[in-house]
Write a protein that holds these residues in place. Structure first.
Motif, PDB file in Angstrom:
ATOM      1  N   GLN A   1      75.498  -9.928  25.561  1.00  0.00           N
ATOM      2  CA  GLN A   1      76.160  -9.752  27.053  1.00  0.00           C
ATOM      3  C   GLN A   1      77.560  -9.017  27.125  1.00  0.00           C
ATOM      4  OE1 GLN A   1      74.241 -10.590  29.690  1.00  0.00           O
ATOM      5  NE2 GLN A   1      75.411 -10.571  31.312  1.00  0.00           N
ATOM      6  N   VAL A   2      77.699  -8.263  27.757  1.00  0.00           N
ATOM      7  CA  VAL A   2      78.857  -7.495  27.877  1.00  0.00           C
ATOM      8  C   VAL A   2      79.837  -8.391  29.059  1.00  0.00           C
ATOM      9  CG1 VAL A   2      80.416  -5.419  28.701  1.00  0.00           C
ATOM     10  CG2 VAL A   2      78.022  -5.303  27.350  1.00  0.00           C
ATOM     11  N   GLN A   3      81.122  -8.643  28.723  1.00  0.00           N
ATOM     12  CA  GLN A   3      81.946  -9.258  29.558  1.00  0.00           C
ATOM     13  C   GLN A   3      82.771  -8.095  30.222  1.00  0.00           C
ATOM     14  OE1 GLN A   3      81.403 -11.380  26.675  1.00  0.00           O
ATOM     15  NE2 GLN A   3      79.856 -12.017  28.115  1.00  0.00           N
ATOM     16  N   LEU A   4      83.177  -8.187  31.620  1.00  0.00           N
ATOM     17  CA  LEU A   4      83.924  -7.211  32.266  1.00  0.00           C
ATOM     18  C   LEU A   4      85.115  -7.957  33.004  1.00  0.00           C
ATOM     19  CD1 LEU A   4      80.937  -5.120  33.971  1.00  0.00           C
ATOM     20  CD2 LEU A   4      82.222  -4.577  31.635  1.00  0.00           C
ATOM     21  N   VAL A   5      86.298  -7.305  32.793  1.00  0.00           N
ATOM     22  CA  VAL A   5      87.350  -7.947  33.629  1.00  0.00           C
ATOM     23  C   VAL A   5      88.223  -7.026  34.229  1.00  0.00           C
ATOM     24  CG1 VAL A   5      89.424  -9.389  33.272  1.00  0.00           C
ATOM     25  CG2 VAL A   5      87.546 -10.015  31.726  1.00  0.00           C
ATOM     26  N   GLU A   6      88.203  -7.206  35.581  1.00  0.00           N
ATOM     27  CA  GLU A   6      88.851  -6.152  36.299  1.00  0.00           C
ATOM     28  C   GLU A   6      90.344  -6.572  36.678  1.00  0.00           C
ATOM     29  OE1 GLU A   6      84.758  -6.435  38.431  1.00  0.00           O
ATOM     30  OE2 GLU A   6      86.032  -7.948  37.400  1.00  0.00           O
ATOM     31  N   SER A   7      91.359  -5.636  36.925  1.00  0.00           N
ATOM     32  CA  SER A   7      92.440  -5.929  37.520  1.00  0.00           C
ATOM     33  C   SER A   7      93.066  -4.748  38.249  1.00  0.00           C
ATOM     34  CB  SER A   7      93.354  -6.446  36.196  1.00  0.00           C
ATOM     35  OG  SER A   7      93.636  -4.980  35.548  1.00  0.00           O
ATOM     36  N   GLY A   8      94.238  -4.845  38.926  1.00  0.00           N
ATOM     37  CA  GLY A   8      94.896  -3.799  39.654  1.00  0.00           C
ATOM     38  C   GLY A   8      94.943  -3.897  41.025  1.00  0.00           C
ATOM     39  N   GLY A   9      93.977  -4.887  41.662  1.00  0.00           N
ATOM     40  CA  GLY A   9      93.631  -5.074  43.033  1.00  0.00           C
ATOM     41  C   GLY A   9      95.075  -5.400  43.842  1.00  0.00           C
ATOM     42  N   GLY A  10      95.107  -5.028  45.169  1.00  0.00           N
ATOM     43  CA  GLY A  10      96.281  -5.765  45.792  1.00  0.00           C
ATOM     44  C   GLY A  10      96.364  -5.231  47.217  1.00  0.00           C
TER      45      GLY A  10
ATOM     46  N   ASN B   1      75.547   2.812  28.652  1.00  0.00           N
ATOM     47  CA  ASN B   1      75.036   3.873  29.277  1.00  0.00           C
ATOM     48  C   ASN B   1      75.807   4.397  30.476  1.00  0.00           C
ATOM     49  OD1 ASN B   1      72.260   1.711  28.612  1.00  0.00           O
ATOM     50  ND2 ASN B   1      72.515   3.948  27.593  1.00  0.00           N
ATOM     51  N   ILE B   2      76.167   3.455  31.379  1.00  0.00           N
ATOM     52  CA  ILE B   2      76.928   3.606  32.741  1.00  0.00           C
ATOM     53  C   ILE B   2      77.692   2.668  33.059  1.00  0.00           C
ATOM     54  CG2 ILE B   2      76.665   4.098  35.223  1.00  0.00           C
ATOM     55  CD1 ILE B   2      74.197   5.744  34.861  1.00  0.00           C
ATOM     56  N   MET B   3      78.923   2.836  33.284  1.00  0.00           N
ATOM     57  CA  MET B   3      79.992   1.979  33.921  1.00  0.00           C
ATOM     58  C   MET B   3      80.403   2.361  35.322  1.00  0.00           C
ATOM     59  SD  MET B   3      82.289   0.734  30.810  1.00  0.00           S
ATOM     60  CE  MET B   3      82.864  -0.591  31.932  1.00  0.00           C
ATOM     61  N   GLY B   4      80.319   1.647  36.348  1.00  0.00           N
ATOM     62  CA  GLY B   4      80.507   2.104  37.595  1.00  0.00           C
ATOM     63  C   GLY B   4      81.373   1.115  38.474  1.00  0.00           C
ATOM     64  N   TRP B   5      81.749   1.434  39.484  1.00  0.00           N
ATOM     65  CA  TRP B   5      82.513   0.591  40.531  1.00  0.00           C
ATOM     66  C   TRP B   5      81.712   0.522  41.872  1.00  0.00           C
ATOM     67  CZ3 TRP B   5      86.942  -2.019  39.414  1.00  0.00           C
ATOM     68  CH2 TRP B   5      87.535  -1.629  38.230  1.00  0.00           C
ATOM     69  N   TYR B   6      81.537  -0.777  42.312  1.00  0.00           N
ATOM     70  CA  TYR B   6      80.888  -1.020  43.628  1.00  0.00           C
ATOM     71  C   TYR B   6      82.017  -1.824  44.255  1.00  0.00           C
ATOM     72  CZ  TYR B   6      76.514  -0.127  41.452  1.00  0.00           C
ATOM     73  OH  TYR B   6      75.490   0.492  40.793  1.00  0.00           O
ATOM     74  N   ARG B   7      81.835  -1.956  45.788  1.00  0.00           N
ATOM     75  CA  ARG B   7      82.630  -2.608  46.538  1.00  0.00           C
ATOM     76  C   ARG B   7      81.938  -3.232  47.679  1.00  0.00           C
ATOM     77  NH1 ARG B   7      86.083   2.392  49.443  1.00  0.00           N
ATOM     78  NH2 ARG B   7      84.017   3.103  50.961  1.00  0.00           N
ATOM     79  N   GLN B   8      82.467  -4.450  48.272  1.00  0.00           N
ATOM     80  CA  GLN B   8      81.961  -5.088  49.280  1.00  0.00           C
ATOM     81  C   GLN B   8      82.838  -5.547  50.400  1.00  0.00           C
ATOM     82  OE1 GLN B   8      79.380  -8.411  48.361  1.00  0.00           O
ATOM     83  NE2 GLN B   8      78.259  -8.366  49.907  1.00  0.00           N
TER      84      GLN B   8
ATOM     85  N   TYR C   1      86.385  -4.978  44.956  1.00  0.00           N
ATOM     86  CA  TYR C   1      86.096  -3.897  43.879  1.00  0.00           C
ATOM     87  C   TYR C   1      85.536  -4.796  42.730  1.00  0.00           C
ATOM     88  CZ  TYR C   1      87.659  -0.206  47.186  1.00  0.00           C
ATOM     89  OH  TYR C   1      87.624   0.434  48.167  1.00  0.00           O
ATOM     90  N   THR C   2      84.177  -4.308  42.485  1.00  0.00           N
ATOM     91  CA  THR C   2      83.623  -4.961  41.002  1.00  0.00           C
ATOM     92  C   THR C   2      83.012  -3.829  40.151  1.00  0.00           C
ATOM     93  OG1 THR C   2      82.742  -6.698  42.419  1.00  0.00           O
ATOM     94  CG2 THR C   2      81.967  -6.739  40.314  1.00  0.00           C
ATOM     95  N   CYS C   3      83.299  -4.151  38.932  1.00  0.00           N
ATOM     96  CA  CYS C   3      83.104  -3.229  37.829  1.00  0.00           C
ATOM     97  C   CYS C   3      81.253  -3.610  37.399  1.00  0.00           C
ATOM     98  CB  CYS C   3      83.981  -3.486  36.765  1.00  0.00           C
ATOM     99  SG  CYS C   3      83.604  -2.387  35.203  1.00  0.00           S
ATOM    100  N   ASN C   4      80.709  -2.633  37.027  1.00  0.00           N
ATOM    101  CA  ASN C   4      79.451  -2.980  36.471  1.00  0.00           C
ATOM    102  C   ASN C   4      79.304  -2.068  35.397  1.00  0.00           C
ATOM    103  OD1 ASN C   4      76.536  -1.363  36.706  1.00  0.00           O
ATOM    104  ND2 ASN C   4      76.130  -3.540  37.224  1.00  0.00           N
ATOM    105  N   ALA C   5      78.272  -2.549  34.538  1.00  0.00           N
ATOM    106  CA  ALA C   5      78.054  -1.920  33.211  1.00  0.00           C
ATOM    107  C   ALA C   5      76.461  -2.116  33.095  1.00  0.00           C
ATOM    108  CB  ALA C   5      78.591  -2.479  31.978  1.00  0.00           C
ATOM    109  N   ALA C   6      75.645  -0.968  32.877  1.00  0.00           N
ATOM    110  CA  ALA C   6      74.292  -0.869  32.337  1.00  0.00           C
ATOM    111  C   ALA C   6      74.226  -0.317  31.094  1.00  0.00           C
ATOM    112  CB  ALA C   6      73.615   0.158  33.465  1.00  0.00           C
ATOM    113  N   TYR C   7      73.235  -1.141  30.342  1.00  0.00           N
ATOM    114  CA  TYR C   7      73.423  -0.742  28.619  1.00  0.00           C
ATOM    115  C   TYR C   7      72.260  -1.088  28.113  1.00  0.00           C
ATOM    116  CZ  TYR C   7      74.740  -5.908  28.727  1.00  0.00           C
ATOM    117  OH  TYR C   7      74.834  -7.339  29.085  1.00  0.00           O
ATOM    118  N   ASP C   8      72.231  -1.108  26.667  1.00  0.00           N
ATOM    119  CA  ASP C   8      70.703  -1.270  26.112  1.00  0.00           C
ATOM    120  C   ASP C   8      69.630  -0.407  26.874  1.00  0.00           C
ATOM    121  OD1 ASP C   8      71.110  -4.738  24.835  1.00  0.00           O
ATOM    122  OD2 ASP C   8      72.269  -2.717  24.355  1.00  0.00           O
ATOM    123  N   ASN C   9      70.043   0.953  26.855  1.00  0.00           N
ATOM    124  CA  ASN C   9      68.885   1.639  27.402  1.00  0.00           C
ATOM    125  C   ASN C   9      68.596   1.208  29.071  1.00  0.00           C
ATOM    126  OD1 ASN C   9      68.764   3.559  25.471  1.00  0.00           O
ATOM    127  ND2 ASN C   9      67.336   2.470  24.339  1.00  0.00           N
TER     128      ASN C   9
END
Length: 117
Positions: free
Chosen positions: A1-10, A32-39, A93-101
């Protein structure tokens, strides 16, 4: 499992800039792809931008020309440079990763961006 840690908001004024960072727990060239989403409050999560391991980038129409996604492979980090921010960019804002094909995905914990005068 890939862990993702965001920073830089404000908090930033309209027209201002912020840079978000997303650090992955493994080599992002293997992702494969790294992306940003927001809610935003009361709204569904929406895709903002993505970057493939091959170097392609894509953006939502609402941020095109203002936001830039980039990678630093040596630091296993993906950035989202946000310029000319508007109040409607306010969201988590949340970071996302899709991997392992594309069989697996991971999400970060999110970082709050507030655009207000």
């Amino acid at each position: 499992q890939v862990q993702l840690v965001e920073s830089g908001g404000g908090l930033v004024q309209p027209g201002g800039s912020l840079r978000l960072s997303c650090v992955a727990s493994r080599n992002i060239l293997s992702i494969n792809i790294m992306g940003w989403y927001r809610q935003a409050p009361g709204k569904q999560r929406e895709w903002v931008a993505s970057s493939t391991s091959g170097g392609s980038t894509n953006y939502a129409d609402s941020v095109k020309g203002r936001f830039t996604i980039s990678r630093d492979n040596a630091k296993n980090t993906v950035y989202l440079q946000m310029n000319n921010l508007k109040p409607e960019d306010t969201a988590v804002y949340t970071c996302n990763a899709a991997y392992d094909n594309f069989r697996l995905t991971s999400w970060g914990q999110g970082t709050q961006v507030t655009v207000s005068s």
